[in-house]
Scaffold this active site. Structure first.
Site, mmCIF file in Angstrom:
data_model
loop_
_atom_site.group_PDB
_atom_site.id
_atom_site.type_symbol
_atom_site.label_atom_id
_atom_site.label_comp_id
_atom_site.label_asym_id
_atom_site.label_seq_id
_atom_site.Cartn_x
_atom_site.Cartn_y
_atom_site.Cartn_z
ATOM 1 N N LYS A 206 44.024 6.020 19.593
ATOM 2 C CA LYS A 206 42.913 5.374 19.015
ATOM 3 C C LYS A 206 42.519 7.025 19.026
ATOM 4 O O LYS A 206 42.986 7.726 19.450
ATOM 5 C CB LYS A 206 41.186 5.105 19.756
ATOM 6 C CG LYS A 206 41.444 6.420 20.838
ATOM 7 C CD LYS A 206 40.183 5.585 21.985
ATOM 8 C CE LYS A 206 40.022 7.176 22.824
ATOM 9 N NZ LYS A 206 38.823 6.809 23.336
ATOM 10 N N ARG A 208 39.093 10.083 17.151
ATOM 11 C CA ARG A 208 38.477 10.501 17.386
ATOM 12 C C ARG A 208 38.178 11.874 16.811
ATOM 13 O O ARG A 208 39.023 13.013 16.875
ATOM 14 C CB ARG A 208 37.863 11.092 18.465
ATOM 15 C CG ARG A 208 36.534 10.865 18.708
ATOM 16 C CD ARG A 208 35.980 11.734 20.305
ATOM 17 N NE ARG A 208 36.607 11.188 21.365
ATOM 18 C CZ ARG A 208 35.333 9.594 21.965
ATOM 19 N NH1 ARG A 208 34.956 9.083 21.446
ATOM 20 N NH2 ARG A 208 36.389 8.661 23.268
ATOM 21 N N ASP A 233 38.304 2.511 32.012
ATOM 22 C CA ASP A 233 38.452 3.429 31.668
ATOM 23 C C ASP A 233 37.596 4.350 32.477
ATOM 24 O O ASP A 233 37.044 3.902 33.608
ATOM 25 C CB ASP A 233 37.714 3.864 30.515
ATOM 26 C CG ASP A 233 37.454 4.756 29.279
ATOM 27 O OD1 ASP A 233 38.592 6.458 29.854
ATOM 28 O OD2 ASP A 233 37.397 4.998 28.630
#
Length: 327
Positions: A206, A208, A233
């Protein structure tokens, strides 16, 4: 995993533990009560008053002179008020001549601010660590720090407990599992979940791009096809990453998807995102208990009280707590 007989053995009754006191701040009253129940003692007596101008007043309502005090306080909702309250509690105990003050901070909200990743910004986690020590704390016990190296911000002992055994027990070993890390940064810890559950590991890639607390999944490394995926997580706030990863693993052929997160912070539209996502169950611990949102029926809480109770017991007996990291 802490079995029932082990929990019973942890109860601290008799003269050996007469000097032990456990207090709870405004951030963790229910967890404090649960910890004390496992220890077989009553929570310490104290009060917090919030004045109309926003100032806090903290008072210890019993004698703590020469006693070993443990304070349970997560620093979130409201983060700054609860952190300042934590400092005032420490100072009150030290001024009341407590023999020692151990801070149990189940969720350290500023742990995410562990580095200077932009020009002219504060390393807030270090500032908080120095403040806790300056107030007079002798030891800190926390859980699943966002970055374990934060322990190095303190000069006093820090024990970073892991919720993994308790969350793995809640997940169970049924089905053809695959553990999914939401990013490469959590892959090392996710691999421990995979070993514990006897499952393979997949990693979501991913990115950010800002401070909006959301990220975009660009790829999935590993095979999830036909398996029951479990995303793990350390914390979630908006549930944005969890739901994006969940959608990605389903698109890659997963049969089902659940998630397990240590700190369920939950703000804004997090529950709406969770309810509309393919996640069938989200396991979170009770390190955060003052969420401003009503929790979805999909959320299942797992108590960390037994783990903190055993840590308190071992610290008080001057025993090693390394057994708590053996998983």
């Amino acid at each position: 995993m802490i079995e029932a007989d082990a929990r019973e053995a942890m109860r601290v009754t008799g003269t050996e533990f007469e000097e032990l006191l456990v207090f709870g701040g405004s951030g963790s009253p229910r967890l404090t009560a649960a910890i004390c129940d496992h220890l077989g003692i009553k929570p310490g007596r104290g009060e917090v008053i919030r004045f109309s101008d926003g100032n806090l007043f903290v008072k210890v309502n019993q004698n703590v002179r020469g006693r070993h005090v443990h304070l349970v306080q997560s620093s979130v909702f409201p983060a700054n008020d609860n952190f300042m309250e934590l400092l005032f509690w420490i100072d009150a105990f030290k001024r009341a001549s407590a023999a020692s003050v151990t801070v149990l901070m189940p969720y350290f909200s500023y742990a995410k601010a562990d580095k200077k990743d932009e020009p002219r910004v504060s390393i807030r986690a270090r500032v908080c660590a120095q403040s806790i020590e300056a107030a007079g704390a002798d030891r800190v016990v926390t859980m699943d720090l966002h970055a374990p190296q934060i322990q190095g911000f303190f000069t006093r002992p820090v024990d970073d407990l892991y919720a993994l055994p308790l969350l793995a027990e809640a997940i169970g070993d049924s089905g053809d599992l695959v553990v999914v890390s939401p990013d490469a940064g959590f892959a090392k810890q996710a691999r421990k979940y995979a070993r514990r559950l006897g499952a393979p590991l997949a990693i979501a890639d991913k990115e950010r791009v800002d401070h909006s607390e959301t990220a975009r999944v660009v790829d999935l490394i590993g095979d999830v096809r036909g398996r029951d995926a479990v995303i793990v997580d350390d914390f979630t706030i908006t549930a944005g990453t969890l739901t994006e990863v969940a959608e990605s693993v389903m698109e890659h052929g997963a049969r089902s998807v659940r998630a397990a997160v240590t700190h369920g912070v939950f703000t804004g539209k997090s529950m709406e995102r969770l309810d509309s996502s393919p996640i069938s169950r989200l396991y979170v611990t009770d390190t955060v208990e003052n969420q401003p949102v009503r929790l979805s029926p999909k959320v299942q809480k797992v108590s960390v009280a037994p783990l903190f109770a055993e840590a308190i017991t071992r610290i008080h007996r001057r025993e090693s707590i390394s057994v708590l990291f053996d998983f």
